[in-house]
Design an enzyme around this catalytic site. Structure first.
Site, mmCIF file in Angstrom:
data_model
loop_
_atom_site.group_PDB
_atom_site.id
_atom_site.type_symbol
_atom_site.label_atom_id
_atom_site.label_comp_id
_atom_site.label_asym_id
_atom_site.label_seq_id
_atom_site.Cartn_x
_atom_site.Cartn_y
_atom_site.Cartn_z
ATOM 1 N N ARG A 55 -0.630 -40.519 26.617
ATOM 2 C CA ARG A 55 -0.583 -39.292 27.403
ATOM 3 C C ARG A 55 -1.940 -38.928 27.997
ATOM 4 O O ARG A 55 -2.978 -39.139 27.372
ATOM 5 C CB ARG A 55 -0.099 -38.140 26.511
ATOM 6 N N HIS A 74 -4.017 -32.768 28.001
ATOM 7 C CA HIS A 74 -3.161 -31.631 28.340
ATOM 8 C C HIS A 74 -3.338 -30.527 27.312
ATOM 9 O O HIS A 74 -3.829 -30.764 26.200
ATOM 10 C CB HIS A 74 -1.683 -32.056 28.392
ATOM 11 N N HIS A 87 -0.840 -27.592 25.576
ATOM 12 C CA HIS A 87 0.513 -27.050 25.455
ATOM 13 C C HIS A 87 0.455 -25.526 25.522
ATOM 14 O O HIS A 87 -0.504 -24.914 25.040
ATOM 15 C CB HIS A 87 1.113 -27.425 24.099
ATOM 16 N N TYR A 98 -4.846 -33.493 16.902
ATOM 17 C CA TYR A 98 -4.273 -32.163 16.657
ATOM 18 C C TYR A 98 -4.577 -31.726 15.231
ATOM 19 O O TYR A 98 -4.806 -32.557 14.349
ATOM 20 C CB TYR A 98 -2.746 -32.192 16.813
ATOM 21 N N TYR A 103 -4.547 -38.714 24.277
ATOM 22 C CA TYR A 103 -4.140 -39.672 23.240
ATOM 23 C C TYR A 103 -3.066 -40.542 23.859
ATOM 24 O O TYR A 103 -2.260 -40.096 24.661
ATOM 25 C CB TYR A 103 -3.649 -38.963 21.976
HETATM 26 FE FE LIG Z 1 0.527 -33.005 23.203
#
Ligand SMILES: [Fe+2]
Length: 195
Positions: A141, A144, A146, A99, A138
């Site tokens: 998880r 995805h 958000h 991120y 990552y």
């Molecule tokens: Fe996330």
């Protein structure tokens, strides 16, 4: 050209199947898109209000590195009516699962040519479009994206989009978008948000 035409037809068919009343189900309310966690990496950098293209950063010449994802969709209410004037915000990792957030402990360098957020406003038909990259996952998880839906400046839904390939025959899910390959290194998908 053939791929574009076929994939365009598939997307149009998906869109119509989402928007048109279904025989025998016309009176049934659609199920709302479930809430999903915002997570700790909501963007903190300053950003423009509206920008659909995450593969370019203003003031830089190069494009982001990774597989392109054309993320189209529509916002409807539980009666299937398109919801115009909804702001859709997205934020995500780059293909390395990183991120753009000071709290992200992932190793590796951030891609300076990837804009890790986007925001668009739906038109009268409730549709939206983002050009982005396939996100990396990552641990622990799955990959995805958000998103938030805002109406009149207030967030009315916070959730996440997950992905599966078209060849994956697992049952459909309210938060899963099906990836159709368009060309080498380029995918498209259509995601319906029900509010
Ligand atoms: Fe996330």
């Amino acid at each position: 050209m053939k791929n574009i035409t076929v994939s365009g037809i598939i997307l149009a068919a998906l869109f119509l199947s989402f928007c048109l009343p279904q025989p025998g189900f016309a009176s049934e309310a659609l199920r709302k898109t479930p809430f999903d966690h915002e997570g700790p990496y909501y963007p903190v950098t300053s950003r423009e209000d509206i920008d659909y293209d995450l593969t370019r950063v203003r003031g830089r010449d190069a494009s982001a590195k990774g597989e392109i994802l054309h993320l189209s969709g529509v916002v409807v209410n539980t009666a299937g009516k398109p919801q115009e004037n909804s702001i859709i915000e997205i934020w995500q990792t780059d293909p390395q699962g990183r991120y753009d957030h000071p709290g992200d402990p992932s190793p590796g360098k951030r891609d300076p040519d990837f804009q890790y957020w986007g925001a668009v406003r739906t038109g009268p038909d409730g549709t939206f479009y983002f050009k982005t990259l396939i996100p990396g996952g990552y641990q622990p998880r799955p990959a995805h994206i958000h998103f938030k839906v805002l109406r009149d400046g207030k967030a009315i839904l916070t959730s996440q989009i997950y992905f599966k390939k078209a060849a994956d025959s697992s049952p459909p899910d309210l938060q899963t978008a099906v990836l159709q390959q368009k060309t080498a290194g380029e995918y498209e998908t259509f995601f319906r948000i029900v509010i």
